[in-house]
Design a protein around this motif. Structure first.
Motif, PDB file in Angstrom:
ATOM      1  N   LEU A  12       6.675  13.792   6.612  1.00 28.93           N
ATOM      2  CA  LEU A  12       6.155  12.348   6.715  1.00 28.93           C
ATOM      3  C   LEU A  12       5.624  12.289   8.082  1.00 28.93           C
ATOM      4  N   TYR A  13       6.430  12.862   8.932  1.00 22.41           N
ATOM      5  CA  TYR A  13       5.998  12.594  10.433  1.00 22.41           C
ATOM      6  C   TYR A  13       4.280  13.280  10.671  1.00 22.41           C
ATOM      7  N   GLN A  14       3.896  14.367  10.227  1.00 20.18           N
ATOM      8  CA  GLN A  14       2.707  14.496  10.147  1.00 20.18           C
ATOM      9  C   GLN A  14       1.646  13.669   9.557  1.00 20.18           C
ATOM     10  N   LEU A  15       2.163  13.321   8.247  1.00 22.32           N
ATOM     11  CA  LEU A  15       1.162  12.338   7.686  1.00 22.32           C
ATOM     12  C   LEU A  15       0.851  11.220   8.597  1.00 22.32           C
ATOM     13  N   GLU A  16       2.022  10.919   8.932  1.00 24.76           N
ATOM     14  CA  GLU A  16       1.853   9.602  10.270  1.00 24.76           C
ATOM     15  C   GLU A  16       0.911   9.921  11.262  1.00 24.76           C
ATOM     16  N   THR A  17       1.173  11.007  11.861  1.00 23.69           N
ATOM     17  CA  THR A  17       0.554  11.394  13.135  1.00 23.69           C
ATOM     18  C   THR A  17      -0.972  11.691  12.791  1.00 23.69           C
ATOM     19  N   TYR A  18      -1.138  12.509  11.801  1.00 18.67           N
ATOM     20  CA  TYR A  18      -2.698  12.856  11.764  1.00 18.67           C
ATOM     21  C   TYR A  18      -3.395  12.069  10.823  1.00 18.67           C
ATOM     22  N   PHE A  19      -2.832  11.431   9.966  1.00 21.36           N
ATOM     23  CA  PHE A  19      -3.702  10.641   8.880  1.00 21.36           C
ATOM     24  C   PHE A  19      -3.203   9.076   8.802  1.00 21.36           C
ATOM     25  N   GLY A  20      -2.481   8.951   9.774  1.00 22.04           N
ATOM     26  CA  GLY A  20      -2.274   7.146  10.212  1.00 22.04           C
ATOM     27  C   GLY A  20      -1.420   6.539   8.854  1.00 22.04           C
ATOM     28  N   LEU A  21      -0.826   7.177   8.241  1.00 19.51           N
ATOM     29  CA  LEU A  21       0.127   6.766   7.375  1.00 19.51           C
ATOM     30  C   LEU A  21       1.135   5.763   7.693  1.00 19.51           C
ATOM     31  N   GLN A  22       1.513   4.750   7.005  1.00 26.74           N
ATOM     32  CA  GLN A  22       2.469   3.955   7.571  1.00 26.74           C
ATOM     33  C   GLN A  22       3.146   3.354   6.535  1.00 26.74           C
ATOM     34  N   ARG A  23       4.442   3.237   6.653  1.00 29.17           N
ATOM     35  CA  ARG A  23       5.388   2.677   5.359  1.00 29.17           C
ATOM     36  C   ARG A  23       5.377   1.340   5.817  1.00 29.17           C
ATOM     37  N   THR A  24       5.171   0.227   4.862  1.00 26.42           N
ATOM     38  CA  THR A  24       5.278  -1.251   5.245  1.00 26.42           C
ATOM     39  C   THR A  24       6.640  -1.780   4.573  1.00 26.42           C
ATOM     40  N   GLU A  25       6.963  -2.925   5.321  1.00 28.39           N
ATOM     41  CA  GLU A  25       8.176  -3.689   4.986  1.00 28.39           C
ATOM     42  C   GLU A  25       7.820  -4.945   4.064  1.00 28.39           C
ATOM     43  N   ASP A  26       6.482  -5.164   3.732  1.00 33.14           N
ATOM     44  CA  ASP A  26       6.153  -6.236   3.252  1.00 33.14           C
ATOM     45  C   ASP A  26       6.585  -6.169   1.603  1.00 33.14           C
ATOM     46  N   GLU A  27       7.578  -7.327   1.474  1.00 39.68           N
ATOM     47  CA  GLU A  27       7.975  -7.119   0.102  1.00 39.68           C
ATOM     48  C   GLU A  27       7.161  -7.539  -1.067  1.00 39.68           C
ATOM     49  N   GLN A  28       5.874  -8.087  -0.752  1.00 40.12           N
ATOM     50  CA  GLN A  28       5.037  -8.323  -1.671  1.00 40.12           C
ATOM     51  C   GLN A  28       3.937  -7.139  -1.816  1.00 40.12           C
ATOM     52  N   PHE A  29       4.104  -6.292  -1.209  1.00 44.09           N
ATOM     53  CA  PHE A  29       3.144  -5.051  -1.371  1.00 44.09           C
ATOM     54  C   PHE A  29       3.334  -4.480  -2.630  1.00 44.09           C
ATOM     55  N   PHE A  30       4.482  -4.253  -3.076  1.00 43.62           N
ATOM     56  CA  PHE A  30       4.516  -3.440  -4.333  1.00 43.62           C
ATOM     57  C   PHE A  30       5.470  -4.312  -5.398  1.00 43.62           C
ATOM     58  N   ARG A  31       4.892  -5.297  -5.935  1.00 43.67           N
ATOM     59  CA  ARG A  31       5.494  -6.035  -6.966  1.00 43.67           C
ATOM     60  C   ARG A  31       5.291  -5.430  -8.628  1.00 43.67           C
ATOM     61  N   GLU A  32       4.591  -4.511  -8.664  1.00 45.50           N
ATOM     62  CA  GLU A  32       4.289  -3.848 -10.137  1.00 45.50           C
ATOM     63  C   GLU A  32       5.501  -3.314 -10.617  1.00 45.50           C
ATOM     64  N   TRP A  33       6.469  -2.907  -9.906  1.00 49.53           N
ATOM     65  CA  TRP A  33       7.700  -2.259 -10.382  1.00 49.53           C
ATOM     66  C   TRP A  33       8.923  -3.514 -10.736  1.00 49.53           C
ATOM     67  N   GLN A  34       8.411  -4.588 -10.412  1.00 47.03           N
ATOM     68  CA  GLN A  34       9.608  -5.692 -10.675  1.00 47.03           C
ATOM     69  C   GLN A  34       8.874  -6.800 -11.492  1.00 47.03           C
ATOM     70  N   ASP A  35       7.740  -7.339 -11.565  1.00 45.39           N
ATOM     71  CA  ASP A  35       7.310  -8.216 -12.079  1.00 45.39           C
ATOM     72  C   ASP A  35       6.328  -8.044 -13.286  1.00 45.39           C
ATOM     73  N   ASN A  36       6.517  -8.706 -14.570  1.00 45.77           N
ATOM     74  CA  ASN A  36       5.717  -8.628 -15.891  1.00 45.77           C
ATOM     75  C   ASN A  36       5.932  -7.532 -16.335  1.00 45.77           C
ATOM     76  N   LEU A  37       7.314  -7.017 -16.441  1.00 39.43           N
ATOM     77  CA  LEU A  37       7.471  -5.745 -17.094  1.00 39.43           C
ATOM     78  C   LEU A  37       7.628  -5.966 -18.676  1.00 39.43           C
ATOM     79  N   PRO A  38       7.214  -5.065 -19.344  1.00 44.35           N
ATOM     80  CA  PRO A  38       7.006  -5.460 -21.044  1.00 44.35           C
ATOM     81  C   PRO A  38       8.478  -5.162 -21.412  1.00 44.35           C
ATOM     82  N   GLU A  39       8.883  -5.876 -22.543  1.00 46.18           N
ATOM     83  CA  GLU A  39      10.292  -5.603 -23.021  1.00 46.18           C
ATOM     84  C   GLU A  39      10.333  -4.350 -24.012  1.00 46.18           C
TER      85      GLU A  39
END
Length: 237
Positions: A12-39
């Motif tokens: 992960l350090y190399q991906l962050e250093t060379y490709f600018g990858l960042q992990r976000t703390e935004d709780e709204q960034f990834f709602r797809e695994w929580q909202d509007n899930l089919p029964e």
């Protein structure tokens, strides 16, 4: 001179250093695994209960290898999520390559990764190598997701080792950002395969609504090897 990194050993350090990858703390960034899930139907729940029972039977006869995980656990999930039916089909990606903006580093190599579309990637870890940890696969699957040419609207990933599952979302943009879901584990009370299947179904709905043959790419549209140049920040500050 270009430095070459092997995808199998990238950190992960190399991906962050060379490709600018960042992990976000935004709780709204990834709602797809929580909202509007089919029964789920009762029949689907019964099938998942059987898969869970089969998995615990496998644990009695280690080691639990990657192909066994695919056959006993992952394959039924993908079947129930309709990923074996049109308009989907599954393709095994064998190699990838990505070069940083300044031509300093090239990430290349081969991994056993499944792609359901340019929007959804799956990495299966052999439990004997991963010590039942999903962390070993996070950098590797993110390297594949970074190499996808269609990441501005979001790419989804799944890391699985048979008994545990974790979903990821990456948005490339000028600064690629990602976030992970909680871990779903078959040792938890109840059956965590229920929400795993719900999320898979939701991802399928999103892929169809976004257009499988549109700007986000087509199912299996990427060749066995792909190379893309990341645009934006080459380093983290």
């Amino acid at each position: 001179m270009v430095q070459t990194l092997q995808a199998k050993e990238v950190t992960l350090y190399q991906l962050e250093t060379y490709f600018g990858l960042q992990r976000t703390e935004d709780e709204q960034f990834f709602r797809e695994w929580q909202d509007n899930l089919p029964e789920l139907t009762e029949a689907e729940r019964q099938r998942l209960d059987r898969v869970r029972t089969s998995y615990f039977n496998l644990l009695r006869y280690p080691p639990l290898l990657e192909n066994t995980v695919k056959m006993v656990v992952l394959s039924p999930l993908l079947d129930l999520a309709d990923f074996y039916l049109p308009p989907f089909h599954i393709k095994s990606e064998k190699s990838t390559a990505i070069v940083d903006e300044d031509d300093r580093v090239k990430l290349t190599g081969q991994l056993d990764v499944l792609t359901l579309s340019e929007q959804f990637w799956i990495a299966v870890i052999e439990s004997k190598k991963a010590a039942f940890s999903l962390e070993v696969g996070r950098a590797q699957i993110l390297s594949y997701m970074l190499a996808s040419p269609n990441g501005d609207r979001g790419i989804f990933g799944l890391i699985a080792n048979g008994g545990s599952f974790r979903f990821l979302k990456l948005v490339k943009g000028e600064t690629p950002q990602y976030v992970v879901s909680r871990i779903f584990d078959l040792l938890n009370p109840g059956n965590d395969l229920y929400p795993v299947l719900q999320i898979l179904k939701r991802f399928g709905q999103l892929a169809i609504s976004n257009g499988l043959n549109g700007a986000n790419g087509s199912i299996g549209g990427r060749g066995a090897a792909s190379e893309t140049r990341r645009r934006g920040d080459g380093e983290t500050g």
